[in-house]
Motif scaffolding. Structure first.
Motif, short mmCIF file in Angstrom:
data_model
loop_
_atom_site.label_atom_id
_atom_site.label_comp_id
_atom_site.label_asym_id
_atom_site.label_seq_id
_atom_site.Cartn_x
_atom_site.Cartn_y
_atom_site.Cartn_z
N HIS A 188 35.53 -93.66 -13.47
CA HIS A 188 35.37 -92.49 -13.17
C HIS A 188 36.57 -91.53 -13.76
CE1 HIS A 188 32.52 -93.09 -10.21
NE2 HIS A 188 33.04 -94.07 -9.76
N GLN A 189 36.29 -90.14 -14.18
CA GLN A 189 36.97 -89.80 -15.09
C GLN A 189 38.82 -89.45 -14.46
OE1 GLN A 189 35.92 -88.45 -18.33
NE2 GLN A 189 38.47 -88.56 -18.32
N ALA A 190 38.46 -89.21 -13.55
CA ALA A 190 40.00 -88.87 -12.71
C ALA A 190 40.97 -90.14 -12.79
CB ALA A 190 39.83 -88.39 -11.27
N TYR A 191 40.30 -91.31 -12.66
CA TYR A 191 40.84 -92.56 -12.85
C TYR A 191 41.27 -92.69 -14.11
CZ TYR A 191 42.58 -97.40 -11.77
OH TYR A 191 43.21 -98.49 -11.90
N TRP A 249 25.91 -93.58 -8.46
CA TRP A 249 26.91 -93.59 -9.56
C TRP A 249 28.22 -93.73 -9.08
CZ3 TRP A 249 25.84 -95.15 -14.38
CH2 TRP A 249 24.51 -94.89 -14.89
N GLY A 250 28.70 -93.06 -7.82
CA GLY A 250 30.10 -92.88 -7.17
C GLY A 250 30.25 -94.37 -6.26
N MET A 251 29.32 -95.10 -6.24
CA MET A 251 29.90 -96.58 -5.35
C MET A 251 30.69 -97.43 -6.27
SD MET A 251 29.69 -97.78 -2.61
CE MET A 251 28.33 -97.17 -1.62
N PRO A 252 30.45 -97.67 -7.54
CA PRO A 252 31.12 -98.52 -8.27
C PRO A 252 32.54 -98.04 -8.73
CG PRO A 252 29.53 -97.92 -9.44
CD PRO A 252 29.13 -97.32 -8.24
N GLN A 253 33.71 -98.56 -8.52
CA GLN A 253 34.83 -97.98 -8.94
C GLN A 253 34.87 -98.56 -10.56
OE1 GLN A 253 36.40 -100.44 -5.40
NE2 GLN A 253 37.83 -98.97 -5.56
N HIS A 254 34.37 -99.69 -11.02
CA HIS A 254 34.35 -100.07 -12.53
C HIS A 254 33.37 -101.10 -12.59
CE1 HIS A 254 35.94 -101.29 -16.28
NE2 HIS A 254 36.19 -102.56 -15.74
N TRP A 255 32.86 -100.95 -13.93
CA TRP A 255 32.20 -102.35 -14.12
C TRP A 255 32.35 -102.77 -15.67
CZ3 TRP A 255 27.41 -98.89 -12.86
CH2 TRP A 255 26.65 -98.58 -14.05
N LYS A 256 32.16 -103.77 -16.00
CA LYS A 256 31.95 -104.34 -17.26
C LYS A 256 30.63 -104.87 -17.51
CE LYS A 256 36.96 -105.40 -18.11
NZ LYS A 256 37.29 -105.10 -16.73
N TRP A 257 29.84 -104.51 -18.39
CA TRP A 257 28.56 -105.29 -18.80
C TRP A 257 28.56 -105.55 -20.31
CZ3 TRP A 257 24.84 -103.94 -22.77
CH2 TRP A 257 23.80 -104.46 -22.50
N VAL A 277 32.01 -91.80 -16.53
CA VAL A 277 32.42 -92.24 -17.89
C VAL A 277 31.88 -93.57 -18.13
CG1 VAL A 277 33.97 -92.39 -19.67
CG2 VAL A 277 34.20 -90.88 -17.87
N ILE A 278 31.00 -93.46 -19.42
CA ILE A 278 30.21 -94.75 -19.78
C ILE A 278 30.63 -94.93 -21.35
CG2 ILE A 278 28.13 -96.13 -20.21
CD1 ILE A 278 28.65 -95.83 -17.50
N GLN A 279 31.26 -95.89 -21.67
CA GLN A 279 31.67 -96.10 -23.14
C GLN A 279 31.03 -97.41 -23.66
OE1 GLN A 279 35.80 -94.60 -24.16
NE2 GLN A 279 35.95 -95.33 -21.93
N GLU A 280 30.41 -97.58 -24.84
CA GLU A 280 29.68 -98.44 -25.30
C GLU A 280 30.67 -98.99 -26.65
OE1 GLU A 280 27.29 -99.89 -23.96
OE2 GLU A 280 26.52 -98.07 -22.75
N ASP A 287 27.70 -86.00 -14.97
CA ASP A 287 27.60 -85.74 -13.82
C ASP A 287 28.66 -84.97 -12.95
OD1 ASP A 287 28.94 -87.76 -13.53
OD2 ASP A 287 27.76 -89.04 -12.60
N ALA A 288 28.22 -84.83 -11.63
CA ALA A 288 29.21 -84.15 -10.84
C ALA A 288 30.49 -85.22 -10.42
CB ALA A 288 28.75 -83.62 -9.56
#
Length: 299
Positions: A291-294, A170-178, A267-270, A262-263
């Protein structure tokens, strides 16, 4: 079906790390009622299992139910039962049956695919190893009901499902859109995925017309957000591997933030959306990963 083994609808054996995670997802968007619905299930090789049900949109108070449990090694995905959930008939070509009941919510539906399941391995950018070993996406028909907060909502229309397996980083992607969008009759649909990892962009998904599925080559997209970085609108220009171009727009009528906890601060938003596919009325769902910090920095 050459992208999948006949047993890929079942739990998968641990990889060299001794771990494995299967996740399954179903959704539908009721355009007329402006209600979004999704169900999400994960099972690990260690026997951990979790499930969430989300119902949200206009004229309804958001419902998010989350259950966690453990299941025995012998329990497989075609005959799964825990914590009020039952899942049966997950085989390719079978009508999947899912039911869930708690003291707050009852859900029961059957999902039948409109075309063969699609693997992101078929896209030019492929399937990143950090995301899954393999994954299938499929648009289909969903029939059943939801009962929650004293209201019964009939399900009888187009929906979507996916199933992925592998140990997701989960830490590898910086962002995605699905996203997924479909016309009411299900004849035209699109599933798109745009990701950024290690500073590189990639895309995946398919367009489907009357059961003919074509992999996507590129997605050029632009999104609008509210003050809290909840996605409001998506404009996507999609080019498939044959060079055909599709224009998709998605406009949010409801949004829900999924509990991850998760640690990494994932953040997943639908967003449940009204949509267009080449100008034709459609509906669907638009998901973002951050990611929450971003997100905090942007807000």
């Amino acid at each position: 079906m050459s992208d999948f083994l006949p047993s890929d609808h079942l739990r998968h054996a641990p990889d060299a790390s001794g771990k494995m995670r299967d996740s399954l997802f179903w959704q539908t968007t009721l355009a007329q009622e402006q209600i979004g619905f999704q169900a999400y299930l994960y099972v690990t090789a260690a026997g951990k299992a979790g499930f969430n049900i989300c119902v949200w949109g206009q004229g309804i108070k958001t419902v998010v139910e989350v259950v966690q449990d453990e299941i025995p090694d012998a329990m497989d995905l075609d005959a799964l039962s825990f914590a009020g959930l039952t899942l049966a008939k997950t085989g390719f070509g079978q009508p999947i049956q899912l039911a869930y009941e708690s003291d707050k919510t009852r859900v029961a539906f059957e999902f039948s695919g409109r075309h063969d399941p699609f693997s992101y391995r078929r896209n030019p950018d492929g399937l990143p190893a950090w995301f899954a070993v393999n994954r299938y996406e499929q648009t289909g028909r969903i029939v059943g009901f939801i009962e929650t907060r004293g209201r019964r909502i009939a399900l009888d229309g187009t929906g979507h499902r996916d199933h992925s397996w592998g140990n997701r980083n989960w830490g590898m992607p910086q962002h995605w859109k699905w996203f997924v969008a479909y016309t009411a009759d299900g004849r035209h649909s699109v599933n798109g995925w745009v990701w950024m990892a290690r500073g590189e962009w990639g895309s995946g998904g398919y367009v489907a017309h009357d059961g003919v599925v074509t992999p996507i080559a590129t997605i050029h997209q632009r999104a609008d957000y509210d003050d809290m970085m909840g996605q409001k609108r998506l404009e996507a220009r999609i080019t498939d591997i044959n060079g055909a171009v599709m224009e998709v727009t998605m406009n949010r009528f409801g949004i829900v933030k999924l509990p991850t906890g998760d640690a990494l601060g994932t953040v997943i938003q639908e967003a449940a959306c009204l949509a267009t596919i080449d100008g034709a009325a459609a509906s669907g769902q638009f998901e973002t990963h951050w990611h929450q910090a971003y997100l905090d920095h942007l807000v």
